[in-house]
Design a protein around this motif. Structure first.
Motif, PDB file in Angstrom:
ATOM      1  N   UNK A 243      16.467   6.795  -3.164  1.00 24.59           N
ATOM      2  CA  UNK A 243      15.343   7.226  -4.011  1.00 24.59           C
ATOM      3  C   UNK A 243      14.133   6.305  -3.809  1.00 24.59           C
ATOM      4  N   UNK A 244      14.369   5.004  -3.831  1.00 25.80           N
ATOM      5  CA  UNK A 244      13.256   4.065  -3.635  1.00 25.80           C
ATOM      6  C   UNK A 244      12.653   4.213  -2.244  1.00 25.80           C
ATOM      7  N   UNK A 245      13.531   4.431  -1.275  1.00 24.70           N
ATOM      8  CA  UNK A 245      13.028   4.630   0.097  1.00 24.70           C
ATOM      9  C   UNK A 245      12.126   5.863   0.142  1.00 24.70           C
ATOM     10  N   UNK A 246      12.606   6.948  -0.458  1.00 21.57           N
ATOM     11  CA  UNK A 246      11.838   8.202  -0.401  1.00 21.57           C
ATOM     12  C   UNK A 246      10.548   8.136  -1.214  1.00 21.57           C
ATOM     13  N   UNK A 247      10.501   7.211  -2.165  1.00 21.32           N
ATOM     14  CA  UNK A 247       9.289   7.088  -2.979  1.00 21.32           C
ATOM     15  C   UNK A 247       8.163   6.380  -2.218  1.00 21.32           C
ATOM     16  N   UNK A 248       8.475   5.749  -1.098  1.00 18.86           N
ATOM     17  CA  UNK A 248       7.418   5.087  -0.320  1.00 18.86           C
ATOM     18  C   UNK A 248       6.422   6.142   0.144  1.00 18.86           C
ATOM     19  N   UNK A 249       5.137   5.866  -0.111  1.00 19.66           N
ATOM     20  CA  UNK A 249       4.104   6.873   0.115  1.00 19.66           C
ATOM     21  C   UNK A 249       3.155   6.403   1.215  1.00 19.66           C
TER      22      UNK A 249
ATOM     23  N   UNK B  40       0.826  -1.214   0.000  1.00 23.41           N
ATOM     24  CA  UNK B  40       0.000   0.000   0.000  1.00 23.41           C
ATOM     25  C   UNK B  40       0.859   1.264   0.000  1.00 23.41           C
ATOM     26  N   UNK B  41       2.145   1.122   0.355  1.00 22.48           N
ATOM     27  CA  UNK B  41       3.061   2.262   0.290  1.00 22.48           C
ATOM     28  C   UNK B  41       3.754   2.336  -1.069  1.00 22.48           C
ATOM     29  N   UNK B  42       3.369   1.436  -1.983  1.00 23.54           N
ATOM     30  CA  UNK B  42       3.846   1.535  -3.356  1.00 23.54           C
ATOM     31  C   UNK B  42       4.882   0.506  -3.779  1.00 23.54           C
ATOM     32  N   UNK B  43       5.229  -0.443  -2.901  1.00 24.96           N
ATOM     33  CA  UNK B  43       6.233  -1.441  -3.271  1.00 24.96           C
ATOM     34  C   UNK B  43       5.559  -2.655  -3.902  1.00 24.96           C
ATOM     35  N   UNK B  44       6.128  -3.124  -5.031  1.00 24.88           N
ATOM     36  CA  UNK B  44       5.552  -4.304  -5.689  1.00 24.88           C
ATOM     37  C   UNK B  44       5.699  -5.531  -4.804  1.00 24.88           C
ATOM     38  N   UNK B  45       4.640  -6.346  -4.766  1.00 25.51           N
ATOM     39  CA  UNK B  45       4.639  -7.558  -3.934  1.00 25.51           C
ATOM     40  C   UNK B  45       3.912  -8.655  -4.672  1.00 25.51           C
TER      41      UNK B  45
ATOM     42  N   UNK C 260       8.942   5.557   7.848  1.00 23.59           N
ATOM     43  CA  UNK C 260       7.727   5.487   7.033  1.00 23.59           C
ATOM     44  C   UNK C 260       6.812   4.354   7.500  1.00 23.59           C
ATOM     45  N   UNK C 261       7.411   3.247   7.914  1.00 26.40           N
ATOM     46  CA  UNK C 261       6.591   2.136   8.418  1.00 26.40           C
ATOM     47  C   UNK C 261       5.893   2.496   9.728  1.00 26.40           C
ATOM     48  N   UNK C 262       6.564   3.284  10.557  1.00 26.11           N
ATOM     49  CA  UNK C 262       5.908   3.713  11.808  1.00 26.11           C
ATOM     50  C   UNK C 262       4.653   4.515  11.457  1.00 26.11           C
ATOM     51  N   UNK C 263       4.801   5.508  10.592  1.00 23.19           N
ATOM     52  CA  UNK C 263       3.645   6.339  10.204  1.00 23.19           C
ATOM     53  C   UNK C 263       2.547   5.502   9.556  1.00 23.19           C
ATOM     54  N   UNK C 264       2.927   4.660   8.596  1.00 27.35           N
ATOM     55  CA  UNK C 264       1.932   3.848   7.895  1.00 27.35           C
ATOM     56  C   UNK C 264       1.229   2.885   8.843  1.00 27.35           C
ATOM     57  N   UNK C 265       1.991   2.280   9.755  1.00 31.43           N
ATOM     58  CA  UNK C 265       1.404   1.293  10.683  1.00 31.43           C
ATOM     59  C   UNK C 265       0.394   1.947  11.621  1.00 31.43           C
ATOM     60  N   UNK C 266       0.731   3.141  12.121  1.00 23.95           N
ATOM     61  CA  UNK C 266      -0.189   3.816  13.046  1.00 23.95           C
ATOM     62  C   UNK C 266      -1.517   4.107  12.335  1.00 23.95           C
ATOM     63  N   UNK C 267      -1.452   4.670  11.138  1.00 28.73           N
ATOM     64  CA  UNK C 267      -2.688   4.974  10.402  1.00 28.73           C
ATOM     65  C   UNK C 267      -3.482   3.705  10.105  1.00 28.73           C
ATOM     66  N   UNK C 268      -2.755   2.672   9.670  1.00 31.45           N
ATOM     67  CA  UNK C 268      -3.397   1.410   9.305  1.00 31.45           C
ATOM     68  C   UNK C 268      -4.067   0.753  10.524  1.00 31.45           C
TER      69      UNK C 268
END
Ligand code: CP3
Length: 330
Positions: free
Chosen positions: A88-94, A66-71, A165-173
Motif C-alpha cells: 500500500x505504501x509503495x503504491x501510494x508513491x506519486x 516529492x513522491x510523498x514520503x516523509x523525510x 516509480x523511481x525510474x519514472x520520477x528520476x527521468x522527469x526530474x
C-alpha cells in the motif's frame, strides 16, 4: 592539458562559508529548498578553488520526498524516512507531481546557470534507483540495509514497485534539471556495492539502463556519468550495459583495470581517497601521482572516490587542485 577536476560533496560542512549559511537556514533541507541560499552554496567551492564543474546543491532524497514520503535530517544521524514496507505504501508513491514539488531545485539550477562562468560545467544529479530505494525501504542510512537487501534476494514486489516509480520520477526530474540548465548528469549508486554481484544486474544496472536510455531519447547532447560505488570489476558490466559517457570510480578501484578495460569505452572519473585529502602533504600528492600516471592520458576527470568529508582542511583542496593542474609525468 590537465584533466578537468571537481569533487563530490565539494560544497559542504568542511567550508566555513557553508556552515555560516547552514546556521542561517537552520537545517539542511531548508537550504536545499531555498534557491537563493542553494545558489550561493553551489557557487562557494567554484569561487574559492576555481574547480571545472559545479554540482547542484541538493540531495538524492528530495525525490522520494516529492513522491510523498516523509523525510527529515537528524543532526549526527543523517536522513530519516517513514519506511516503505508494504504494497500500500509503495503504491501510494506519486510520481505525477515530482517536477512541480521540486520547483525550488529547478530555480536553483536556473540561478546557478545564469551566474556560472562559461568554462565551468553545471552538473545535475539524481540517486540511482537501488540506492534511493535502499533508504526508502530501510528508513535510514548507516549502510546496513538488511530489509532492502532481503527484498532484492527474494525479488520482492515492493522493491520492484519502488524501483519502477523511481525510474519514472528520476527521468522527469532529470529532464527538468536539464531544461533548467544542467549540462551534465551524474547518477549516484552509492550502495551498488552492498548488492551481491549476481543481483546487481536486476536491481542496479537495469534501472540505470532505462533511465539513461530515456534521458538520451530526449536530451542526447547531455553527457551522463554513472557512479556505481564499490562494485570492483563489475564496473565493466555497468559500462557495457548502460553505455554512459563516463564512469565514476571509488578509491578501491583497480587503476590498471580502469586504464585497460574501462577507458577504451568511456571517460573515467575518480578516485582519490577522501582520507588522503584530509591528510594532505605527500600522502595526498603521492595519491595524485598514482592516479595521474594510470589514467591521466585520458579520457579522464579528476575527482575523489567518494565525497569530501567534514574534517577536510579547505587549504588541502586548493593544494589538490594545484597538484593536479601542475602534474607532469616523471
Ligand atoms: O556533492 C555536492 O556537493 C552536491 C550536493 C550533494 C549532497 N548530497 C549534499 C549533502 C549530493 C550530490 C548528495 C548526494 C547524496 N546524498 C548521496 C550520494 C552520494 C554519497 O555521498 O554517497 C547520498 C547517499 C545522500 C544521502 C545523504 N545526504 C546522507 C546519508 C546524508 C547524511 C550524511 C552526511 O554527510 O551528513 C546527507 C546529508 C548531506 N547531503 C549533507 C550535504 C552537504 C550534509 C548536510 C549538513 O548537515 O549540512
Amino acid at each position: 592539458m590537465p584533466p578537468p577536476i571537481w569533487l563530490m560533496r565539494q560544497a559542504g560542512r568542511y567550508l566555513p562559508e557553508y556552515r555560516a549559511l547552514r546556521a542561517k537556514a537552520g537545517d539542511f533541507l531548508s537550504l536545499c529548498y531555498d534557491p537563493a541560499l542553494a545558489i550561493e552554496i553551489t557557487l562557494q567551492p567554484i569561487e574559492r578553488f576555481g574547480l571545472d564543474a559545479a554540482i547542484l546543491f541538493s540531495d538524492i532524497l528530495v525525490l522520494p520526498q516529492a513522491m510523498g514520503q516523509d523525510l527529515r535530517f537528524e543532526e549526527n544521524i543523517g536522513p530519516l524516512l517513514e519506511p516503505i514496507r508494504d504494497i500500500e505504501r509503495m503504491q501510494a508513491l506519486d510520481t505525477t507531481r515530482v517536477v512541480e514539488r521540486l520547483a525550488p531545485i529547478m530555480a536553483t539550477v536556473r540561478g546557478v546557470a545564469a551566474r556560472l562562468p562559461d568554462d565551468v560545467a553545471l552538473i545535475g544529479f539524481a540517486g540511482a534507483p537501488w540506492t534511493v530505494a535502499a533508504y526508502m525501504i530501510e528508513g535510514r542510512g548507516g549502510g546496513r540495509f538488511e530489509t532492502p537487501l532481503a527484498m532484492a534476494q527474494r525479488g520482492d514486489p515492493i522493491l520492484a514497485g519502488v524501483t519502477e516509480r523511481l525510474i519514472d520520477g528520476s527521468v522527469d526530474y532529470l529532464l527538468a534539471q536539464i531544461e533548467a540548465g544542467a549540462e551534465v548528469i551524474q547518477l549516484f549508486d552509492s550502495w551498488a556495492g552492498i548488492l551481491p554481484s549476481g543481483l546487481r544486474r536486476r536491481w542496479s544496472i537495469e534501472p540505470l539502463v532505462e533511465i539513461v536510455d530515456r534521458l538520451r531519447a530526449k536530451a542526447p547532447q547531455v553527457p551522463v556519468i554513472v557512479f556505481p560505488r564499490n562494485v570492483g570489476h563489475d564496473a565493466l558490466a555497468y559500462l557495457e550495459a548502460i553505455r554512459p559517457d563516463a564512469i565514476g570510480l571509488d578509491q578501491s578501484a583497480d587503476l590498471d583495470f580502469a586504464r585497460m578495460r574501462l577507458q577504451p569505452h568511456a571517460a573515467v572519473q575518480g578516485n582519490l581517497d577522501p582520507a588522503l585529502l584530509v591528510a594532505g602533504a605527500t600522502a595526498m600528492t603521492d595519491g595524485v601521482d598514482r592516479i595521474m600516471h594510470a589514467l591521466g592520458k585520458g579520457p579522464f576527470v579528476f575527482n575523489l572516490g567518494h565525497g569530501v568529508v567534514p574534517e577536510t582542511p579547505p587549504r588541502h583542496v586548493a593544494e589538490l587542485v594545484a597538484s593536479v593542474r601542475n602534474w607532469r609525468p616523471q
